[in-house]
Design a protein around this motif. Structure first.
Motif, mmCIF file in Angstrom:
data_model
loop_
_atom_site.group_PDB
_atom_site.id
_atom_site.type_symbol
_atom_site.label_atom_id
_atom_site.label_comp_id
_atom_site.label_asym_id
_atom_site.label_seq_id
_atom_site.Cartn_x
_atom_site.Cartn_y
_atom_site.Cartn_z
ATOM 1 N N SER A 312 0.833 -1.208 0.000
ATOM 2 C CA SER A 312 0.000 0.000 0.000
ATOM 3 C C SER A 312 0.862 1.251 0.000
ATOM 4 C CB SER A 312 -0.915 -0.011 1.229
ATOM 5 O OG SER A 312 -1.668 1.175 1.306
ATOM 6 N N PHE A 313 1.946 1.233 0.801
ATOM 7 C CA PHE A 313 2.876 2.360 0.814
ATOM 8 C C PHE A 313 3.509 2.549 -0.558
ATOM 9 C CE2 PHE A 313 4.172 3.431 5.406
ATOM 10 C CZ PHE A 313 2.863 3.314 5.832
ATOM 11 N N ALA A 314 3.963 1.440 -1.131
ATOM 12 C CA ALA A 314 4.639 1.521 -2.429
ATOM 13 C C ALA A 314 3.672 1.955 -3.538
ATOM 14 C CB ALA A 314 5.257 0.166 -2.772
ATOM 15 N N GLY A 315 2.442 1.446 -3.486
ATOM 16 C CA GLY A 315 1.457 1.804 -4.506
ATOM 17 C C GLY A 315 1.069 3.268 -4.452
ATOM 18 N N SER A 316 1.009 3.827 -3.249
ATOM 19 C CA SER A 316 0.625 5.233 -3.128
ATOM 20 C C SER A 316 1.695 6.164 -3.680
ATOM 21 C CB SER A 316 0.346 5.577 -1.662
ATOM 22 O OG SER A 316 1.540 5.544 -0.900
ATOM 23 N N ARG A 317 2.947 5.648 -3.819
ATOM 24 C CA ARG A 317 4.042 6.496 -4.295
ATOM 25 C C ARG A 317 4.261 6.366 -5.804
ATOM 26 N NH1 ARG A 317 8.869 6.679 -3.366
ATOM 27 N NH2 ARG A 317 8.977 8.950 -3.187
ATOM 28 N N ILE A 318 3.381 5.653 -6.486
ATOM 29 C CA ILE A 318 3.534 5.524 -7.943
ATOM 30 C C ILE A 318 3.377 6.895 -8.599
ATOM 31 C CG2 ILE A 318 2.512 4.552 -10.036
ATOM 32 C CD1 ILE A 318 1.719 2.112 -8.410
ATOM 33 N N GLY A 319 4.345 7.288 -9.368
ATOM 34 C CA GLY A 319 4.313 8.573 -10.055
ATOM 35 C C GLY A 319 5.034 9.693 -9.329
ATOM 36 N N VAL A 320 5.390 9.490 -8.033
ATOM 37 C CA VAL A 320 6.134 10.521 -7.293
ATOM 38 C C VAL A 320 7.571 10.523 -7.797
ATOM 39 C CG1 VAL A 320 6.924 11.298 -5.026
ATOM 40 C CG2 VAL A 320 4.667 10.239 -5.265
ATOM 41 N N PRO A 321 8.087 11.639 -8.312
ATOM 42 C CA PRO A 321 9.348 11.641 -9.047
ATOM 43 C C PRO A 321 10.620 11.687 -8.210
ATOM 44 C CG PRO A 321 8.382 13.821 -9.094
ATOM 45 C CD PRO A 321 7.412 12.951 -8.366
ATOM 46 N N TYR A 322 10.504 11.753 -6.884
ATOM 47 C CA TYR A 322 11.725 11.857 -6.072
ATOM 48 C C TYR A 322 11.620 10.912 -4.883
ATOM 49 C CZ TYR A 322 8.349 15.471 -4.782
ATOM 50 O OH TYR A 322 7.200 16.154 -4.531
ATOM 51 N N SER A 323 12.684 10.852 -4.100
ATOM 52 C CA SER A 323 12.772 9.895 -2.995
ATOM 53 C C SER A 323 11.789 10.251 -1.881
ATOM 54 C CB SER A 323 14.194 9.880 -2.431
ATOM 55 O OG SER A 323 14.502 11.126 -1.837
ATOM 56 N N SER A 324 11.548 9.282 -1.016
ATOM 57 C CA SER A 324 10.620 9.488 0.098
ATOM 58 C C SER A 324 11.129 10.560 1.058
ATOM 59 C CB SER A 324 10.396 8.171 0.842
ATOM 60 O OG SER A 324 11.628 7.660 1.325
ATOM 61 N N PHE A 325 12.437 10.689 1.191
ATOM 62 C CA PHE A 325 12.996 11.709 2.090
ATOM 63 C C PHE A 325 12.613 13.111 1.602
ATOM 64 C CE2 PHE A 325 16.531 14.711 2.829
ATOM 65 C CZ PHE A 325 16.426 14.827 4.199
ATOM 66 N N ILE A 326 12.787 13.367 0.300
ATOM 67 C CA ILE A 326 12.425 14.671 -0.265
ATOM 68 C C ILE A 326 10.925 14.896 -0.149
ATOM 69 C CG2 ILE A 326 12.437 16.075 -2.351
ATOM 70 C CD1 ILE A 326 15.181 15.641 -1.139
ATOM 71 N N GLU A 327 10.146 13.845 -0.342
ATOM 72 C CA GLU A 327 8.688 13.960 -0.239
ATOM 73 C C GLU A 327 8.269 14.370 1.171
ATOM 74 O OE1 GLU A 327 4.733 11.083 -0.749
ATOM 75 O OE2 GLU A 327 6.746 10.239 -0.675
ATOM 76 N N VAL A 328 8.826 13.681 2.171
ATOM 77 C CA VAL A 328 8.491 13.996 3.563
ATOM 78 C C VAL A 328 8.960 15.407 3.918
ATOM 79 C CG1 VAL A 328 8.941 13.389 5.970
ATOM 80 C CG2 VAL A 328 8.493 11.592 4.308
#
Length: 455
Positions: A312-328
């Motif tokens: 679920s975590f991985a699926g929600s990040r589909i299309g996000v162009p950068y790493s999880s650190f930058i997203e957070v």
């Protein structure tokens, strides 16, 4: 006769010197009083003097009493008469609202200042459901009165001093002589004497100046507006520091657990208090770790959770162009900006602007694939958890610490997050507040627990 002449010349010279020093002030008043054989002279600054008191205490009795000796005896019996030590001291007291009376070759000084800041306001920063709803005022005399009205004990001691080379603000050190820690009290007094700022205007500024470790993450003193919190802390042996012109009080020494205590804990039943405290510590842990857990899960250790949750975590990040650190980091900074905007905007529009702004930004960020849906839920949970912490100083400190833990998690996953938490605990255990260990269980909490358990 020579002594009287010398005395008359000295008082006249002092009056002339005071008038010369204040001659550029348009609000300086030098007023002679004359009736039959009675003569006196008043010198004051009218914008800081209470003219009602001036008329009732000085001018009216001067014309009603029959002899000049009776007038002088009456003036010397007034309780607001101040001791004169030097002409410089007279000048300073006049700027605060004192009146100089020259009578029979003597100079008398009276405190009749006009106070416009003695309104007691409702609590704004630390609201509670139960308990007192009024806080302090910006007048130090009013604040001391409020504390004494709530703490009826002969051992309650108030010591006055002045701080600020230019403003000469009045400062009160309040403590219960029977239970105060003597070493801590002496340390606080020495610290206050060593502070020499030209101007100091608020208790938070005093809090910063008293802290030796300017770059310390955690607060070692508490700034509060609540009178009941002041009284509880005085009873537990702490020192309260009041600054004239500020509606907050500095309490010292303080420990970590003091910042996680709400005054509602004193008024609620045992199990309700335990439940509310558990919620606060859960909020503290969530605020610190949720951003790091998200980065660790999505980038390093998805196996820590069930497969369905990891997918679920991985699926929600589909299309996000950068790493999880930058997203957070991006979403946390947006949240910080909204929080700061809600503080700086006018109250009439602050709530609407930040709520609408948050909803629009959140929706736009997910639709543009700049952030995942799970990330939005996490940021909202972190924001709510931050506001659960009762004292603002600790809340601000925790907001900074979570970025440090986020960096640790971005480099080492869950191992880095745990290492960061261990480092935080080590840092807290070596902290002291005026010689008191930072993780010491406060006496106030022990007494409260015993009282509630016996009910």
């Amino acid at each position: 006769m020579r002594s009287n002449n010398t005395k008359k010349r000295t008082s006249s010279e002092t009056l002339d010197w005071l008038s010369e020093e204040l001659k550029s002030s348009l609000d300086l008043v030098q007023k002679p009083l004359h009736m039959d054989e009675k003569r006196a002279e008043l010198l004051y600054i009218k914008t800081v003097v209470d003219e009602v008191q001036l008329h009732q205490l000085v001018i009216k009795p001067f014309f009603e009493l029959g002899h000049i000796q009776h007038v002088e005896s009456y003036l010397n019996s007034l309780p607001n008469q101040q001791e004169i030590t030097s002409k410089e001291q007279i000048l300073l007291e006049m700027t605060k609202g004192s009146l100089v009376v020259a009578i029979r070759n003597d100079l008398l000084l009276f405190d009749i200042k006009k106070v416009n800041t003695d309104t007691v306001m409702q609590t704004i920063i630390e609201p509670t459901i139960q308990g007192p709803q009024l806080s302090l005022s910006e007048d130090i005399t009013t604040n001391i009165n409020i504390i004494r009205q709530r703490y009826h004990k002969p051992s309650l001691t108030v010591e006055m001093m002045e701080i600020g080379e230019k403003t000469h603000q009045s400062l009160a050190i309040i403590f219960d002589e029977e239970v105060v820690l003597k070493d801590v009290l002496e340390t606080i007094k020495e610290k206050l004497k060593s502070i020499t700022p030209p101007i100091i205007q608020s208790a938070t500024e005093l809090h910063s100046l008293m802290n030796d470790k300017k770059r310390s993450l955690m607060p070692i003193m508490m700034v509060t507006e609540r009178t009941d919190r002041v009284v509880y802390n005085l009873a537990s042996g702490k020192v309260a520091i009041l600054l004239d012109g500020s509606r907050s009080t500095v309490l010292a020494p303080t420990v970590f657990f003091d910042f996680m205590t709400s005054m509602d804990d004193q008024y609620s039943s045992y199990w309700v208090t335990k439940f509310l405290k558990s919620l606060r510590y859960l909020g503290l842990f969530s605020c610190l770790t949720l951003p790091g857990i998200y980065v660790a899960t999505t980038s390093y250790n998805p196996e820590f959770f069930r497969v369905e949750l990891a997918l679920s975590f991985a699926g929600s990040r589909i299309g996000v162009p950068y790493s999880s650190f930058i997203e957070v980091l991006f979403m946390l900074i947006i949240m910080e900006l909204l929080t700061e905007a809600s503080i700086r905007l006018p109250k009439a529009v602050a709530g609407t602007a930040t709520t609408v702004g948050g909803l629009i930004l959140g929706t736009a960020a997910t639709e543009a694939s700049l952030a995942s849906n799970v990330m939005l839920i996490l940021v909202q949970a972190v924001a709510i958890s931050t506001f659960v912490i009762p004292i603002n100083e600790m809340s601000f400190a925790i907001r900074v610490v979570r970025y440090i833990l986020l960096v640790f998690a971005s480099f080492g996953g869950f191992a880095g997050l745990v290492l960061g938490l261990i480092g935080l605990l080590m840092y807290l255990t070596q902290l002291e507040s005026f010689g008191e260990p930072y993780f010491k269980i406060p006496l106030q909490s022990k007494e409260a627990e015993t009282r509630r358990s016996s009910l």
